[in-house]
Design a protein around this motif. Structure first.
Motif, short mmCIF file in Angstrom:
data_model
loop_
_atom_site.label_atom_id
_atom_site.label_comp_id
_atom_site.label_asym_id
_atom_site.label_seq_id
_atom_site.Cartn_x
_atom_site.Cartn_y
_atom_site.Cartn_z
N PRO A 143 0.83 -1.21 0.00
CA PRO A 143 0.00 0.00 0.00
C PRO A 143 0.86 1.27 0.00
O PRO A 143 1.76 1.42 0.82
CB PRO A 143 -0.81 -0.12 1.29
CG PRO A 143 -0.89 -1.60 1.54
CD PRO A 143 0.45 -2.13 1.08
N THR A 144 0.58 2.16 -0.92
CA THR A 144 1.40 3.35 -1.06
C THR A 144 0.64 4.45 -1.77
O THR A 144 -0.43 4.23 -2.34
CB THR A 144 2.70 3.02 -1.84
OG1 THR A 144 3.58 4.15 -1.80
CG2 THR A 144 2.40 2.66 -3.28
N GLN A 145 1.19 5.63 -1.72
CA GLN A 145 0.65 6.79 -2.42
C GLN A 145 1.80 7.75 -2.66
O GLN A 145 2.78 7.77 -1.91
CB GLN A 145 -0.45 7.46 -1.59
CG GLN A 145 -1.16 8.61 -2.28
CD GLN A 145 -2.29 9.20 -1.43
OE1 GLN A 145 -2.78 8.56 -0.51
NE2 GLN A 145 -2.68 10.42 -1.74
N LEU A 146 1.70 8.56 -3.70
CA LEU A 146 2.73 9.53 -4.04
C LEU A 146 2.10 10.91 -4.17
O LEU A 146 1.11 11.08 -4.88
CB LEU A 146 3.41 9.15 -5.35
CG LEU A 146 4.44 10.14 -5.90
CD1 LEU A 146 5.65 10.24 -4.97
CD2 LEU A 146 4.88 9.72 -7.30
N ILE A 147 2.68 11.89 -3.47
CA ILE A 147 2.24 13.28 -3.56
C ILE A 147 3.45 14.12 -3.97
O ILE A 147 4.49 14.09 -3.30
CB ILE A 147 1.68 13.80 -2.23
CG1 ILE A 147 0.44 13.00 -1.82
CG2 ILE A 147 1.36 15.29 -2.34
CD1 ILE A 147 -0.08 13.35 -0.44
N ILE A 148 3.32 14.86 -5.07
CA ILE A 148 4.38 15.75 -5.54
C ILE A 148 3.84 17.18 -5.54
O ILE A 148 2.80 17.45 -6.16
CB ILE A 148 4.85 15.36 -6.94
CG1 ILE A 148 5.43 13.94 -6.93
CG2 ILE A 148 5.90 16.36 -7.44
CD1 ILE A 148 5.83 13.43 -8.31
N TYR A 149 4.54 18.07 -4.86
CA TYR A 149 4.12 19.46 -4.78
C TYR A 149 4.78 20.26 -5.89
O TYR A 149 6.02 20.37 -5.95
CB TYR A 149 4.47 20.03 -3.40
CG TYR A 149 3.68 19.37 -2.30
CD1 TYR A 149 2.35 19.71 -2.07
CD2 TYR A 149 4.25 18.37 -1.50
CE1 TYR A 149 1.61 19.10 -1.08
CE2 TYR A 149 3.51 17.74 -0.50
CZ TYR A 149 2.19 18.11 -0.31
OH TYR A 149 1.45 17.49 0.66
N PRO A 150 4.00 20.83 -6.81
CA PRO A 150 4.56 21.52 -7.97
C PRO A 150 5.25 22.84 -7.62
O PRO A 150 4.86 23.54 -6.70
CB PRO A 150 3.33 21.78 -8.85
CG PRO A 150 2.17 21.79 -7.91
CD PRO A 150 2.52 20.82 -6.83
N ASN A 151 6.31 23.10 -8.37
CA ASN A 151 7.04 24.38 -8.27
C ASN A 151 7.58 24.65 -6.87
O ASN A 151 7.70 25.82 -6.47
CB ASN A 151 6.15 25.54 -8.72
CG ASN A 151 5.62 25.35 -10.12
OD1 ASN A 151 6.36 24.99 -11.04
ND2 ASN A 151 4.32 25.56 -10.30
N GLN A 152 7.90 23.59 -6.13
CA GLN A 152 8.45 23.74 -4.79
C GLN A 152 9.87 23.17 -4.75
O GLN A 152 10.20 22.27 -5.51
CB GLN A 152 7.58 23.01 -3.77
CG GLN A 152 6.18 23.57 -3.65
CD GLN A 152 6.17 24.98 -3.10
OE1 GLN A 152 6.35 25.21 -1.92
NE2 GLN A 152 5.96 25.94 -4.00
N HIS A 153 10.65 23.74 -3.85
CA HIS A 153 12.02 23.27 -3.67
C HIS A 153 12.07 22.32 -2.45
O HIS A 153 11.09 21.65 -2.18
CB HIS A 153 12.98 24.44 -3.56
CG HIS A 153 12.97 25.30 -4.80
ND1 HIS A 153 13.48 24.87 -6.00
CD2 HIS A 153 12.48 26.55 -5.01
CE1 HIS A 153 13.32 25.82 -6.91
NE2 HIS A 153 12.71 26.86 -6.34
N HIS A 154 13.16 22.30 -1.73
CA HIS A 154 13.29 21.30 -0.67
C HIS A 154 12.28 21.50 0.45
O HIS A 154 11.81 20.54 1.05
CB HIS A 154 14.72 21.32 -0.11
CG HIS A 154 15.07 20.12 0.70
ND1 HIS A 154 14.92 18.82 0.23
CD2 HIS A 154 15.57 20.00 1.96
CE1 HIS A 154 15.31 17.96 1.15
NE2 HIS A 154 15.70 18.65 2.21
#
Length: 221
Positions: free
Chosen positions: A186-197
């Motif tokens: 079980p997993t999920q991926l969240i990517i925040y656009p236009n963000q750095h570290h």
């Protein structure tokens, strides 16, 4: 919830920490672990993990987890782990070493270390500490054990990353997410656009808080 600090040359101090306070306000006991490799305890303590990542730190994290259960603060059947940056990397190392955690959130982390050579900001550190990949290949592979031992992982894990992170590039989360998907974990991926570290958009920061809480609530009802 064991919330693991980044760095690793950093430390959890006796001060207000918004992340941990929000988790505590949501009903969770939250532990901060100044594992070996942290600062504040002298150079030898910091250097003790030199070229030996994911070993002594994981032992320290698991020792704290066991102590919390023994003292009655934590329920051994309802424990989670999370972190950002090296805290995310250590989350990956820990869930690949022990299956006691029922949920995990790995933020801005990585596991397949070799893929970061030339894509992040740590070339000098890599070559000084680990050696060049083509000259010390086994060391690089050994430090990537969460990726290569993914079939042993049982912990449902939410992976997070920032799209434009040049510190720990987004590929670190993407690779582990794909590995989990391939193995049916079980997993999920969240990517925040236009963000750095670090996140700077207020709505993203709120979303990250809520995503942690929702993931923990889902797997530790």
């Amino acid at each position: 919830v064991l919330f693991i600090h980044g760095g690793p040359v950093a430390q959890d101090e006796f001060g207000f920490d918004l992340y941990r306070q929000i988790l505590a306000a949501s009903g969770y006991a939250v532990a901060a672990v100044n594992y070996r490799g942290s600062s504040g305890r002298g150079a030898a303590y910091t250097r003790s993990i030199y070229a030996d990542w994911g070993n002594k730190e994981v032992k320290d994290i698991l020792a704290i987890a066991a102590s919390l259960c023994k003292s009655g603060i934590a329920d051994s059947n309802r424990m989670a782990i999370a972190g950002w940056s090296y805290g995310g990397i250590l989350t990956n190392y820990t869930i690949a070493s022990d299956n006691r955690f029922k949920a995990a959130v790995s933020g801005a982390g990585s596991s397949l270390t070799l893929s970061f050579y030339g894509s992040d900001q740590y070339i000098t550190q890599y070559e000084t500490e680990l050696g060049k990949p083509w000259e010390n290949q086994q060391k690089w592979l050994n430090l990537s054990y969460p990726f290569f031992k993914v079939k042993q992982i049982k912990t449902p894990t939410l992976f997070m990353a920032s799209e434009d992170d040049f510190n720990v590039p987004v590929v670190g989360a993407e690779q582990m997410y794909q590995a989990f998907k391939s193995e049916g974990i079980p997993t999920q991926l969240i990517i925040y656009p236009n963000q750095h570290h670090g996140l700077s958009v207020p709505s993203y920061i709120i979303h990250r808080f809520n995503a942690h809480i929702n993931w923990f609530n889902k797997y530790m009802p």
